[in-house]
Motif scaffolding. Structure first.
Motif, PDB file in Angstrom:
ATOM      1  N   ILE A  27      33.199 -32.661  -8.772  1.00 23.75           N
ATOM      2  CA  ILE A  27      32.434 -33.753  -8.198  1.00 23.75           C
ATOM      3  C   ILE A  27      33.364 -34.676  -7.451  1.00 23.75           C
ATOM      4  O   ILE A  27      34.501 -34.929  -7.871  1.00 23.75           O
ATOM      5  CB  ILE A  27      31.662 -34.504  -9.309  1.00 23.75           C
ATOM      6  CG1 ILE A  27      30.703 -35.530  -8.726  1.00 23.75           C
ATOM      7  CG2 ILE A  27      32.611 -35.140 -10.319  1.00 23.75           C
ATOM      8  CD1 ILE A  27      29.704 -36.076  -9.749  1.00 23.75           C
ATOM      9  N   THR A  76      28.847 -32.311  -5.083  1.00 19.77           N
ATOM     10  CA  THR A  76      29.100 -31.521  -6.283  1.00 19.77           C
ATOM     11  C   THR A  76      29.225 -30.050  -5.913  1.00 19.77           C
ATOM     12  O   THR A  76      28.643 -29.592  -4.916  1.00 19.77           O
ATOM     13  CB  THR A  76      27.971 -31.685  -7.316  1.00 19.77           C
ATOM     14  OG1 THR A  76      26.726 -31.310  -6.721  1.00 19.77           O
ATOM     15  CG2 THR A  76      27.884 -33.120  -7.813  1.00 19.77           C
ATOM     16  N   TYR A  94      29.644 -25.937  -7.756  1.00 16.62           N
ATOM     17  CA  TYR A  94      29.512 -25.140  -8.968  1.00 16.62           C
ATOM     18  C   TYR A  94      29.915 -23.692  -8.696  1.00 16.62           C
ATOM     19  O   TYR A  94      29.707 -23.162  -7.598  1.00 16.62           O
ATOM     20  CB  TYR A  94      28.058 -25.141  -9.456  1.00 16.62           C
ATOM     21  CG  TYR A  94      27.519 -26.509  -9.793  1.00 16.62           C
ATOM     22  CD1 TYR A  94      26.858 -27.270  -8.838  1.00 16.62           C
ATOM     23  CD2 TYR A  94      27.672 -27.033 -11.068  1.00 16.62           C
ATOM     24  CE1 TYR A  94      26.371 -28.531  -9.140  1.00 16.62           C
ATOM     25  CE2 TYR A  94      27.172 -28.296 -11.388  1.00 16.62           C
ATOM     26  CZ  TYR A  94      26.529 -29.030 -10.406  1.00 16.62           C
ATOM     27  OH  TYR A  94      26.040 -30.274 -10.712  1.00 16.62           O
ATOM     28  N   SER A 112      28.135 -34.798 -13.364  1.00 19.34           N
ATOM     29  CA  SER A 112      27.822 -36.153 -12.913  1.00 19.34           C
ATOM     30  C   SER A 112      28.943 -37.075 -13.347  1.00 19.34           C
ATOM     31  O   SER A 112      29.837 -36.671 -14.095  1.00 19.34           O
ATOM     32  CB  SER A 112      26.478 -36.619 -13.489  1.00 19.34           C
ATOM     33  OG  SER A 112      26.534 -36.660 -14.903  1.00 19.34           O
TER      34      SER A 112
END
Length: 126
Positions: free
Chosen positions: A51, A58, A60, A71
């Motif tokens: 992040i 963000t 992944y 977060s």
């Protein structure tokens, strides 16, 4: 120097959820890009999520998309990893990491990051 302390790991059944937290501290700790990596026994450490310093961007790894959410709360200098629909293959030691003096996520290699926590164990039983 920056210190990162993880918490929230544990044992959970497949399909369950866990929330990892990582608290950062240190004189130079100021909204750096942060991330999570994991390492399963006998395997290399792999990227999980990252992040940006603002929290707007963000990233992944494909295997956790739609299940994990990263977060941060900059007022608390803390980053979180909400893990849902956990699978046995998610088992491993999860490490929090941060970049020195940079708010943009640098990449998905562990060599892109400067600071590391001690890790927290996540075990998912089938």
């Amino acid at each position: 120097q920056v210190e990162l302390v993880e918490s929230g790991g544990g044992l959970v059944q497949a399909g369950g959820s866990l929330r990892l937290s990582c608290a950062g501290s240190g004189r130079t700790f100021s909204r750096p890009a942060m991330g999570w990596f994991r390492q399963a026994p006998g395997k290399e450490r792999e990227f999980v999520a990252a992040i940006s310093g603002s929290g707007i961007s963000t990233y992944y790894t494909d295997s956790v998309k739609g299940r994990f959410t990263i977060s941060r709360d900059n007022a608390k200098s803390t980053v979180y990893l909400q893990m849902n629909s956990l699978k046995p293959e998610d088992t491993g030691v999860y490490y929090c990491t941060a970049v020195r003096a940079r708010s943009i996520v640098p990449g998905t290699s562990q060599h892109d990051y400067d600071y590391w926590g001690q890790g927290t164990q996540v075990t998912v039983s089938s």
